[in-house]
Write an enzyme that holds these catalytic residues in place. Structure first.
Site, PDB file in Angstrom:
ATOM      1  N   CYS B  86     127.091  33.613  25.797  1.00 47.28           N
ATOM      2  CA  CYS B  86     128.300  33.888  26.586  1.00 47.28           C
ATOM      3  C   CYS B  86     128.775  35.321  26.319  1.00 47.28           C
ATOM      4  O   CYS B  86     128.105  36.271  26.680  1.00 47.28           O
ATOM      5  CB  CYS B  86     129.357  32.830  26.263  1.00 47.28           C
ATOM      6  SG  CYS B  86     130.639  32.739  27.508  1.00 47.28           S
ATOM      7  N   HIS B 195     126.400  27.360  26.532  1.00 44.07           N
ATOM      8  CA  HIS B 195     126.692  27.246  25.102  1.00 44.07           C
ATOM      9  C   HIS B 195     125.873  26.158  24.412  1.00 44.07           C
ATOM     10  O   HIS B 195     126.348  25.024  24.300  1.00 44.07           O
ATOM     11  CB  HIS B 195     128.176  26.907  24.916  1.00 44.07           C
ATOM     12  CG  HIS B 195     129.100  28.036  25.243  1.00 44.07           C
ATOM     13  ND1 HIS B 195     129.505  28.948  24.310  1.00 44.07           N
ATOM     14  CD2 HIS B 195     129.684  28.391  26.404  1.00 44.07           C
ATOM     15  CE1 HIS B 195     130.316  29.837  24.882  1.00 44.07           C
ATOM     16  NE2 HIS B 195     130.442  29.525  26.153  1.00 44.07           N
ATOM     17  N   GLU B 197     125.498  25.728  21.312  1.00 43.57           N
ATOM     18  CA  GLU B 197     126.191  25.302  20.086  1.00 43.57           C
ATOM     19  C   GLU B 197     127.256  24.253  20.382  1.00 43.57           C
ATOM     20  O   GLU B 197     127.769  23.614  19.467  1.00 43.57           O
ATOM     21  CB  GLU B 197     126.797  26.519  19.367  1.00 43.57           C
ATOM     22  CG  GLU B 197     128.111  27.063  19.925  1.00 43.57           C
ATOM     23  CD  GLU B 197     127.955  27.870  21.203  1.00 43.57           C
ATOM     24  OE1 GLU B 197     126.817  27.999  21.710  1.00 43.57           O
ATOM     25  OE2 GLU B 197     128.985  28.361  21.715  1.00 43.57           O
TER      26      GLU B 197
END
Lengths: 82, 227
Positions: B86, B195, B197
């Site tokens: 990002c 994302h 994560e």
């Protein structure tokens, strides 16, 4: 002392959806003669006395930090500051 | 394997990144503040999402001027894995570690939802745990994720198989060729808007992102550990 005025816009080849939307509303309220509208940024720098060439350092600052040449065009004007 | 999570003023996915490595993978990880000047003790570098420097001027532009970025460039040149997610992707393009740039989303809206990604290239150190063509679910959260590059750069990306992830079906931001993530020519720097994560545990909606981190560790072990 100098005043430097820097104008930054998205490159011609890149769509500016914000500009197109604003142009759309101008057309809607009767300004049909507006052909294109592009939104950009304006930066104003005050530069103190220096031995360095102003034109050269402004260009450097534009290419290193102030603009991203992959997506943006810029031009600048240098004026005497009061 | 020891990871660095780079933290800028305004980073906000650093804790998720740390959690993914430490709690889900069980590997070593440390936060590294942007004023630091040494990354030599780390095996991999993670640049998290967020709004570094409030996205002032342009996303990633100010972060790119930080001390730590010279070290990130060294790590990348040394062949260490560097992942930017990002805002991290935006910083990597500003730094010239990845080609192109991220423009405002086509519809000018901040998009925050889970999207389907297609793994276009599973032959990278970031994607060896996936199948080629596999579709995975990963969340996005960005206002400027519309990947752009010129035609010449795009041709290079395609010729070298540098397009790693594309949006499958619906493209949320208008990116060129539905690009969601690319690697550099050497294949050790990955930038992606979604994302991974945030997708490391079934409890919070899916774990498709965990395989990306597992891929990095697997490759590193193969290169560095002799059994």
């Amino acid at each position: 002392m100098k005043k430097v005025k820097i104008y930054v816009t998205l490159r011609e080849s890149i769509l500016d959806p914000q500009g197109s939307a604003v142009k759309g509303s101008l057309t809607q309220i009767g300004y049909e003669e507006v052909q294109d509208l592009r939104i950009g940024k304006y930066l104003e720098l005050t530069i103190g006395d220096t031995d360095r060439d102003i034109d050269t350092i402004v260009k450097e600052m534009c290419e290193k930090v102030l603009t991203n040449v992959v997506i943006e065009d810029y031009r600048f004007e240098i004026e005497e500051a009061n | 394997m020891k990871f660095a999570v780079i933290v800028f003023p305004g980073s906000n996915c650093d804790i998720d990144m740390y959690h993914a490595i430490k709690d889900e993978l069980g590997e070593e990880v440390e936060y590294v503040w942007h004023t630091e000047t040494d990354l030599s003790q780390f095996d991999g570098v993670l640049i998290p999402g967020g709004f570094s420097y409030g996205d002032y001027l342009r996303c990633g532009a100010m972060a790119n001027q930080s001390n730590i970025m010279a070290e990130v460039k060294k790590a990348a040149a040394a062949g260490k894995p560097v992942l930017g997610v990002c805002n991290g992707f935006q910083i990597l393009t500003e730094a010239g570690l990845l080609p192109g740039a991220l423009l405002r989303n086509r519809d000018l809206k901040f998009m925050c939802r889970t999207v389907q990604l297609k793994v276009e290239n599973n032959n990278t150190l970031f994607t060896n745990h996936y199948e080629e063509g596999q579709v995975i679910n990963i969340p996005i959260a960005h206002g400027e994720g519309n990947y752009y590059c010129d035609e010449e750069t795009l041709a290079k990306l395609q010729a070298n198989n540098q397009i790693v992830f594309t949006y499958s079906g619906d493209n949320p931001n208008g990116s060129l060729e539905d690009i969601a993530g690319i690697v550099n020519e050497q294949g050790n720097v990955l930038g992606m808007m979604p994302h991974p994560e945030r997708a490391v545990d079934e409890l919070v909606g899916g774990a498709d992102g965990l395989e990306l981190f597992k891929s990095i560790v697997k490759q590193w072990r193969e290169n560095h550990v002799n059994n």
